[in-house]
Enzyme design. Structure first.
Site, PDB file in Angstrom:
ATOM      1  NE  ARG A   1     -20.219   6.287  -2.036  1.00  0.00           N
ATOM      2  CZ  ARG A   1     -19.308   5.884  -1.166  1.00  0.00           C
ATOM      3  NH1 ARG A   1     -18.447   4.936  -1.471  1.00  0.00           N
ATOM      4  NH2 ARG A   1     -19.266   6.410   0.058  1.00  0.00           N
ATOM      5  CG  ASP A   2     -19.994   3.339   1.500  1.00  0.00           C
ATOM      6  OD1 ASP A   2     -19.323   2.388   1.076  1.00  0.00           O
ATOM      7  OD2 ASP A   2     -19.662   4.011   2.485  1.00  0.00           O
TER       8      ASP A   2
ATOM      9  CG  HIS B   1     -18.850   7.295   6.253  1.00  0.00           C
ATOM     10  ND1 HIS B   1     -19.561   7.598   5.113  1.00  0.00           N
ATOM     11  CD2 HIS B   1     -18.284   6.085   6.000  1.00  0.00           C
ATOM     12  CE1 HIS B   1     -19.420   6.635   4.212  1.00  0.00           C
ATOM     13  NE2 HIS B   1     -18.649   5.699   4.737  1.00  0.00           N
TER      14      HIS B   1
ATOM     15  CG  HIS C   1     -18.032   1.201   6.739  1.00  0.00           C
ATOM     16  ND1 HIS C   1     -18.510   0.546   5.628  1.00  0.00           N
ATOM     17  CD2 HIS C   1     -17.751   2.463   6.337  1.00  0.00           C
ATOM     18  CE1 HIS C   1     -18.489   1.367   4.591  1.00  0.00           C
ATOM     19  NE2 HIS C   1     -18.027   2.548   4.997  1.00  0.00           N
TER      20      HIS C   1
ATOM     21  CB  CYS D   1     -14.361   0.305   1.057  1.00  0.00           C
ATOM     22  SG  CYS D   1     -13.204   1.099  -0.072  1.00  0.00           S
TER      23      CYS D   1
ATOM     24  CG  ASN E   1     -21.813   3.092   5.260  1.00  0.00           C
ATOM     25  OD1 ASN E   1     -21.721   2.614   4.148  1.00  0.00           O
ATOM     26  ND2 ASN E   1     -21.106   4.118   5.672  1.00  0.00           N
TER      27      ASN E   1
END
Ligand code: HMG
Ligand code: MG
Length: 314
Positions: A26-27, A218, A220, A251, A260
């Site tokens: 996803r990310d 979380h 990055h 993002c 990430n």
């Protein structure tokens, strides 16, 4: 001397096991410009679960106009072969997203808010307080269906539009999420500007409203701080982290943000510290090589690069 060092290390109360939520599908992939076929995403999830991940963020039920790469959300969810004991999660920004997501039977949904007003507007097209009003029925409906609920607090360490973010902003969003029933929150350094002391303050702000085992880091890795920040979080007692295979991602609404922290780097560090993750590093490398090969680039991970070089040399 050695004895003194051992005592000092033992005094730092590090967890013996860390839960890693793999967010690469996803990310990681949401920021890819070229469409990645659903079959590749499904195979990535398959390889990740074979490597031992028990939490995988699969996709997002967001507007396909905003994030075209996630438009195949239902197809990907239908394609994965669910393994017992694995929690598959998806992002849901509003009721429309939740309703579409529930048809795909996720184990967990994620509402994603921000500690920055400007980022909230750019990312989900509403203010922080409007986002909370949108999330409230989403959280209630998910919980009523027995679906777990996580929250993400973006820009907890800094915002591409507003700059510095005070820890009080993180505490505020954490409190609002807690009050509406969000069970676990991720403190997100969306643009990777956090450094260990600031990360500690942001996490302490979140911990005013959530217990230690309900808060994740979380991070990055835009400025190369994510491993140091992970260690700072571990020393605070955190034992949950979101990471991305091959360091994929960013993002779309935070220009310049990179992926990430690479899962390979975190797993290598944790295993080196004697902390268990349940992840088979060799199989994680297979997953990393698979997706990097598809994207025709090398993994954005120092550990993966070194380990793959060693593997290829033998
Ligand atoms: P909006 O335009 O304000 O929504 O978008 P709206 O309710 O006014 O509806 C407008 C149109 O969008 C309508 O379609 C709706 O049907 C559609 P139209 O009539 O024009 O054809 N729509 C939807 N379609 C599919 N799924 C939905 C949905 N909702 C409305 N759920 C919205 C609001 C939140 C939908 C939009 O801003 C959006 O999709 N944003 C995406 C943001 C995103 O995915 N960002 C990346 C993920 S967050 C992240 O990466 C950060 C994180 O990793 C932590 C960190 O690192 O910080 C989690
Ligand atoms: Mg993120």
């Amino acid at each position: 001397m050695r004895h003194e060092l051992e005592i000092t290390m033992n005094q730092i109360n590090l967890p013996s096991h860390v839960n890693i939520l793999e967010v690469g599908p996803r990310d990681g992939l949401q920021n890819e410009k070229q469409p990645v076929p659903a079959a590749v995403k499904v195979e990535l999830v398959q390889r990740l679960q074979e490597a031992g991940f028990t939490q995988i963020e699969v996709t997002s039920f967001v507007s396909p106009k905003w994030v075209p790469q996630m438009a195949d959300n239902a197809q990907v969810m239908a394609g994965i072969q669910r393994k017992p004991g694995v929690r598959y999660s998806v992002l849901t920004p509003n009721m429309q997203g939740l309703e579409a997501a529930l048809a795909s039977q996720p184990d967990e949904i994620v509402v994603f808010g921000a500690a920055s007003e400007a980022f909230s507007q750019k990312n989900i097209n509403c203010s922080i307080s409007e986002s909370m009003e949108r999330f409230r029925p989403v959280v209630a409906a998910a919980l009523a269906q027995g679906v777990a609920v996580r929250g993400a607090i973006s820009c907890a360490l800094g915002c591409p539009y507003e700059g510095e973010i005070a820890p009080e902003r993180v505490a505020l969003v954490a409190r609002l999420m807690r009050e509406m029933g969000v069970q676990h929150i991720g403190v997100a350094d969306t643009i990777g500007v956090g450094t260990p002391r600031k990360v500690r303050l942001a996490l302490e702000a979140a911990l005013r409203h959530y217990p230690l085992d309900a808060v994740s880091g979380h991070f990055h890795d835009t400025y190369g701080q994510a491993l140091a920040n992970t260690l700072a979080a571990l020393e605070l007692g955190l034992s949950s982290f979101d990471t991305s295979v091959a360091g994929l991602g960013g993002c779309p609404y935070a220009k310049g943000a990179t992926g990430n922290v690479a899962t390979e780097d975190v797993v290598f560090m944790l295993h080196g510290m004697g902390i268990d993750t349940g992840i088979d590093l060799e199989r994680l490398l297979d997953a990393s090589a698979f997706i990097s090969g598809y994207l025709q680039r090398v993994p954005n991970s120092r550990a993966a690069t070194a380990l793959l070089n060693r593997r290829n040399a033998t």
